[in-house]
Design a protein around this motif. Structure first.
Motif, PDB file in Angstrom:
ATOM      1  N   GLY A  76      49.431  76.967  15.412  1.00 58.89           N
ATOM      2  CA  GLY A  76      48.276  77.788  15.772  1.00 58.89           C
ATOM      3  C   GLY A  76      47.363  77.000  16.688  1.00 58.89           C
ATOM      4  O   GLY A  76      47.520  75.789  16.836  1.00 58.89           O
ATOM      5  N   PRO A  77      46.371  77.691  17.307  1.00 55.51           N
ATOM      6  CA  PRO A  77      45.563  77.059  18.346  1.00 55.51           C
ATOM      7  C   PRO A  77      44.605  75.980  17.835  1.00 55.51           C
ATOM      8  O   PRO A  77      44.156  75.136  18.607  1.00 55.51           O
ATOM      9  CB  PRO A  77      44.794  78.226  18.967  1.00 55.51           C
ATOM     10  N   VAL A  78      44.283  75.992  16.538  1.00 55.34           N
ATOM     11  CA  VAL A  78      43.356  74.956  16.036  1.00 55.34           C
ATOM     12  C   VAL A  78      43.972  74.211  14.857  1.00 55.34           C
ATOM     13  O   VAL A  78      44.839  74.739  14.153  1.00 55.34           O
ATOM     14  CB  VAL A  78      42.003  75.569  15.567  1.00 55.34           C
ATOM     15  N   LYS A  79      43.476  72.969  14.665  1.00 52.19           N
ATOM     16  CA  LYS A  79      43.942  72.168  13.527  1.00 52.19           C
ATOM     17  C   LYS A  79      43.628  72.872  12.223  1.00 52.19           C
ATOM     18  O   LYS A  79      42.547  73.453  12.087  1.00 52.19           O
ATOM     19  CB  LYS A  79      43.206  70.820  13.503  1.00 52.19           C
ATOM     20  N   THR A  80      44.552  72.805  11.261  1.00 54.06           N
ATOM     21  CA  THR A  80      44.245  73.348   9.934  1.00 54.06           C
ATOM     22  C   THR A  80      44.692  72.316   8.901  1.00 54.06           C
ATOM     23  O   THR A  80      45.614  71.538   9.171  1.00 54.06           O
ATOM     24  CB  THR A  80      45.002  74.660   9.643  1.00 54.06           C
ATOM     25  N   PRO A  81      44.074  72.330   7.717  1.00 53.30           N
ATOM     26  CA  PRO A  81      44.491  71.374   6.689  1.00 53.30           C
ATOM     27  C   PRO A  81      45.920  71.633   6.207  1.00 53.30           C
ATOM     28  O   PRO A  81      46.544  70.764   5.631  1.00 53.30           O
ATOM     29  CB  PRO A  81      43.495  71.600   5.542  1.00 53.30           C
ATOM     30  N   GLU A  82      46.450  72.849   6.461  1.00 50.85           N
ATOM     31  CA  GLU A  82      47.802  73.196   5.978  1.00 50.85           C
ATOM     32  C   GLU A  82      48.893  72.542   6.816  1.00 50.85           C
ATOM     33  O   GLU A  82      50.028  72.436   6.364  1.00 50.85           O
ATOM     34  CB  GLU A  82      48.047  74.711   6.016  1.00 50.85           C
ATOM     35  N   SER A  83      48.576  72.175   8.069  1.00 46.36           N
ATOM     36  CA  SER A  83      49.622  71.673   8.957  1.00 46.36           C
ATOM     37  C   SER A  83      49.377  70.216   9.317  1.00 46.36           C
ATOM     38  O   SER A  83      48.246  69.841   9.646  1.00 46.36           O
ATOM     39  CB  SER A  83      49.647  72.487  10.259  1.00 46.36           C
ATOM     40  N   ARG A  84      50.426  69.394   9.249  1.00 46.20           N
ATOM     41  CA  ARG A  84      50.328  67.986   9.645  1.00 46.20           C
ATOM     42  C   ARG A  84      51.200  67.782  10.885  1.00 46.20           C
ATOM     43  O   ARG A  84      52.397  68.058  10.849  1.00 46.20           O
ATOM     44  CB  ARG A  84      50.830  67.119   8.482  1.00 46.20           C
ATOM     45  N   VAL A  85      50.572  67.334  11.982  1.00 46.71           N
ATOM     46  CA  VAL A  85      51.320  67.112  13.224  1.00 46.71           C
ATOM     47  C   VAL A  85      51.682  65.621  13.315  1.00 46.71           C
ATOM     48  O   VAL A  85      50.813  64.751  13.255  1.00 46.71           O
ATOM     49  CB  VAL A  85      50.499  67.554  14.463  1.00 46.71           C
ATOM     50  N   VAL A  86      52.981  65.363  13.432  1.00 50.10           N
ATOM     51  CA  VAL A  86      53.502  64.007  13.305  1.00 50.10           C
ATOM     52  C   VAL A  86      54.301  63.641  14.546  1.00 50.10           C
ATOM     53  O   VAL A  86      55.122  64.432  15.012  1.00 50.10           O
ATOM     54  CB  VAL A  86      54.446  63.940  12.075  1.00 50.10           C
ATOM     55  N   LEU A  87      54.072  62.434  15.062  1.00 53.72           N
ATOM     56  CA  LEU A  87      54.888  61.925  16.172  1.00 53.72           C
ATOM     57  C   LEU A  87      55.844  60.860  15.648  1.00 53.72           C
ATOM     58  O   LEU A  87      55.420  59.929  14.946  1.00 53.72           O
ATOM     59  CB  LEU A  87      53.976  61.306  17.251  1.00 53.72           C
ATOM     60  N   MET A  88      57.124  60.996  15.982  1.00 55.16           N
ATOM     61  CA  MET A  88      58.082  59.942  15.667  1.00 55.16           C
ATOM     62  C   MET A  88      57.937  58.882  16.757  1.00 55.16           C
ATOM     63  O   MET A  88      58.076  59.187  17.949  1.00 55.16           O
ATOM     64  CB  MET A  88      59.520  60.488  15.666  1.00 55.16           C
ATOM     65  N   GLY A 118      58.323  57.766  26.099  1.00 52.14           N
ATOM     66  CA  GLY A 118      57.387  58.277  25.103  1.00 52.14           C
ATOM     67  C   GLY A 118      56.614  59.467  25.639  1.00 52.14           C
ATOM     68  O   GLY A 118      57.086  60.172  26.539  1.00 52.14           O
ATOM     69  N   ILE A 119      55.400  59.694  25.096  1.00 56.31           N
ATOM     70  CA  ILE A 119      54.641  60.893  25.450  1.00 56.31           C
ATOM     71  C   ILE A 119      53.246  60.506  25.934  1.00 56.31           C
ATOM     72  O   ILE A 119      52.737  59.432  25.605  1.00 56.31           O
ATOM     73  CB  ILE A 119      54.572  61.890  24.269  1.00 56.31           C
ATOM     74  N   ASP A 120      52.640  61.390  26.703  1.00 48.55           N
ATOM     75  CA  ASP A 120      51.297  61.170  27.258  1.00 48.55           C
ATOM     76  C   ASP A 120      50.303  60.905  26.104  1.00 48.55           C
ATOM     77  O   ASP A 120      50.259  61.640  25.119  1.00 48.55           O
ATOM     78  CB  ASP A 120      50.884  62.419  28.048  1.00 48.55           C
ATOM     79  N   GLN A 121      49.507  59.841  26.267  1.00 46.78           N
ATOM     80  CA  GLN A 121      48.585  59.413  25.199  1.00 46.78           C
ATOM     81  C   GLN A 121      47.595  60.513  24.795  1.00 46.78           C
ATOM     82  O   GLN A 121      47.141  60.571  23.657  1.00 46.78           O
ATOM     83  CB  GLN A 121      47.829  58.147  25.647  1.00 46.78           C
ATOM     84  N   ARG A 122      47.276  61.425  25.741  1.00 47.79           N
ATOM     85  CA  ARG A 122      46.294  62.469  25.402  1.00 47.79           C
ATOM     86  C   ARG A 122      46.808  63.421  24.330  1.00 47.79           C
ATOM     87  O   ARG A 122      46.027  63.984  23.562  1.00 47.79           O
ATOM     88  CB  ARG A 122      45.886  63.224  26.670  1.00 47.79           C
ATOM     89  N   VAL A 123      48.131  63.565  24.257  1.00 47.20           N
ATOM     90  CA  VAL A 123      48.707  64.388  23.179  1.00 47.20           C
ATOM     91  C   VAL A 123      48.470  63.691  21.836  1.00 47.20           C
ATOM     92  O   VAL A 123      48.079  64.318  20.845  1.00 47.20           O
ATOM     93  CB  VAL A 123      50.231  64.586  23.398  1.00 47.20           C
ATOM     94  N   ILE A 124      48.675  62.380  21.844  1.00 46.10           N
ATOM     95  CA  ILE A 124      48.491  61.616  20.602  1.00 46.10           C
ATOM     96  C   ILE A 124      47.023  61.671  20.184  1.00 46.10           C
ATOM     97  O   ILE A 124      46.694  61.956  19.029  1.00 46.10           O
ATOM     98  CB  ILE A 124      48.959  60.151  20.799  1.00 46.10           C
ATOM     99  N   ASP A 125      46.123  61.448  21.164  1.00 46.72           N
ATOM    100  CA  ASP A 125      44.695  61.420  20.840  1.00 46.72           C
ATOM    101  C   ASP A 125      44.187  62.770  20.325  1.00 46.72           C
ATOM    102  O   ASP A 125      43.330  62.826  19.451  1.00 46.72           O
ATOM    103  CB  ASP A 125      43.884  61.005  22.073  1.00 46.72           C
ATOM    104  N   SER A 126      44.721  63.870  20.878  1.00 41.74           N
ATOM    105  CA  SER A 126      44.155  65.185  20.535  1.00 41.74           C
ATOM    106  C   SER A 126      44.892  65.889  19.404  1.00 41.74           C
ATOM    107  O   SER A 126      44.275  66.639  18.657  1.00 41.74           O
ATOM    108  CB  SER A 126      44.219  66.136  21.734  1.00 41.74           C
ATOM    109  N   LEU A 127      46.206  65.702  19.322  1.00 48.98           N
ATOM    110  CA  LEU A 127      46.984  66.566  18.431  1.00 48.98           C
ATOM    111  C   LEU A 127      47.646  65.851  17.265  1.00 48.98           C
ATOM    112  O   LEU A 127      47.840  66.449  16.203  1.00 48.98           O
ATOM    113  CB  LEU A 127      48.098  67.279  19.219  1.00 48.98           C
ATOM    114  N   VAL A 128      48.012  64.589  17.479  1.00 53.05           N
ATOM    115  CA  VAL A 128      48.863  63.914  16.482  1.00 53.05           C
ATOM    116  C   VAL A 128      48.007  63.360  15.343  1.00 53.05           C
ATOM    117  O   VAL A 128      47.021  62.670  15.563  1.00 53.05           O
ATOM    118  CB  VAL A 128      49.690  62.791  17.159  1.00 53.05           C
ATOM    119  N   GLU A 129      48.415  63.695  14.121  1.00 55.52           N
ATOM    120  CA  GLU A 129      47.648  63.255  12.953  1.00 55.52           C
ATOM    121  C   GLU A 129      48.299  62.070  12.241  1.00 55.52           C
ATOM    122  O   GLU A 129      47.672  61.398  11.431  1.00 55.52           O
ATOM    123  CB  GLU A 129      47.483  64.429  11.991  1.00 55.52           C
ATOM    124  N   GLU A 130      49.574  61.860  12.522  1.00 57.52           N
ATOM    125  CA  GLU A 130      50.295  60.772  11.864  1.00 57.52           C
ATOM    126  C   GLU A 130      51.384  60.274  12.819  1.00 57.52           C
ATOM    127  O   GLU A 130      52.080  61.096  13.433  1.00 57.52           O
ATOM    128  CB  GLU A 130      50.946  61.323  10.592  1.00 57.52           C
TER     129      GLU A 130
END
Ligand code: SAM
Length: 233
Positions: A76-88, A118-130
């Motif tokens: 979904g368009p905003v962060k929610t406590p139900e979803s954890r976005v993880v980068l390997m 790897g991936i653009d750091q802005r994705v990590i800064d904005s979206l990745v939680e773990e």
């Protein structure tokens, strides 16, 4: 529990997710796994998802546009406590049994599989939680690490294993390695199964197994025996 996997190689997941306990868990409705092709979120007709790194250097980097669109599609368009976005990533916290146990209680996990540099750091800064690593070595992509996460979490979901005890009495679950296992025949090429296991004396068997597990852990993994395992939460 729900997993979304973002990858440019969805076919890598077919065999693993279509076999054994992972397949059974999905068929039984214990887990829902969606494999999302990052290229479906590219904006151009070549379905590009990567570009050369600013500042120069080897290799390619995943651009932010397709990754933002794919993550927003999954959670979904905003962060929610139900979803954890993880980068390997090899730069993440080291995956462990305790880590898997904590993930098995989450309702929804989005796993991003990197490739190239790897991936653009802005994705990590904005979206990745773990950020999660499966060990101090570098693989060509995040798909194998994502499968390690999926497999180790799904087998912990209640009802996933045939015998619910089997996730409790194995290596790491009690902070120790497992004891040695034997099956039929009682003698094979001159090698006999330890007599105690044939004795039918369950108290003796329990004690023998405890001692074996303790001795193994002490000699192979003194860090576990001392309770100082690297990367533990
Ligand atoms: N340039 C990156 C670095 O030095 O940290 C390594 C990139 S690697 C070649 C490509 C992708 O594989 C990474 O983005 C990550 O998704 C995945 N990967 C490689 N090794 C990994 C590991 N040990 N644990 C988790 N993911 C890994």
């Amino acid at each position: 529990m729900r997993f979304d996997i973002i990858t440019i190689f969805p076919e890598i997941f077919q065999g693993a997710l279509g076999s054994g306990i992972l397949r059974r868990a999905a068929l039984a409705g214990l887990v829902e796994i969606r494999v999302v092709n990052l290229r479906d979120f590219a904006a151009d007709k070549h379905r590009s998802v990567d570009d050369r790194p600013y500042g120069g250097g080897e290799g390619m980097v995943f651009t932010p546009g397709p990754l933002f669109a794919a993550v927003e599609y999954c959670r979904g368009p905003v962060k929610t406590p139900e979803s954890r976005v993880v980068l390997m990533t090899p730069q993440g916290r080291t995956w462990s049994q305790q880590f898997a146990e904590s993930f098995s209680k989450l309702p929804h996990v989005v796993l991003i599989c990197g490739r190239y540099e790897g991936i653009d750091q802005r994705v990590i800064d904005s979206l990745v939680e773990e950020e999660i690593s499966i060990g101090d070595y570098v693989l060509t992509g995040g798909e194998i690490p994502a499968l390690a996460v999926l497999d180790s979490v799904i087998r912990l979901l209640p009802g996933a294993l045939g015998n619910s005890d089997s996730a409790v009495n194995e290596s790491f679950s009690s902070g120790a390695l497992d004891f040695p296992q034997y099956t039929r025949p009682a003698e094979f090429r001159g090698m006999a199964v330890p007599e105690v296991l044939l004795s039918g004396d369950h108290a003796r068997i329990r004690e023998w197994r405890r001692q074996q597990a303790e001795a193994r852990t002490g000699s192979r993994r003194p860090d576990l025996a001392a309770g100082t395992r690297a990367g533990e939460a």
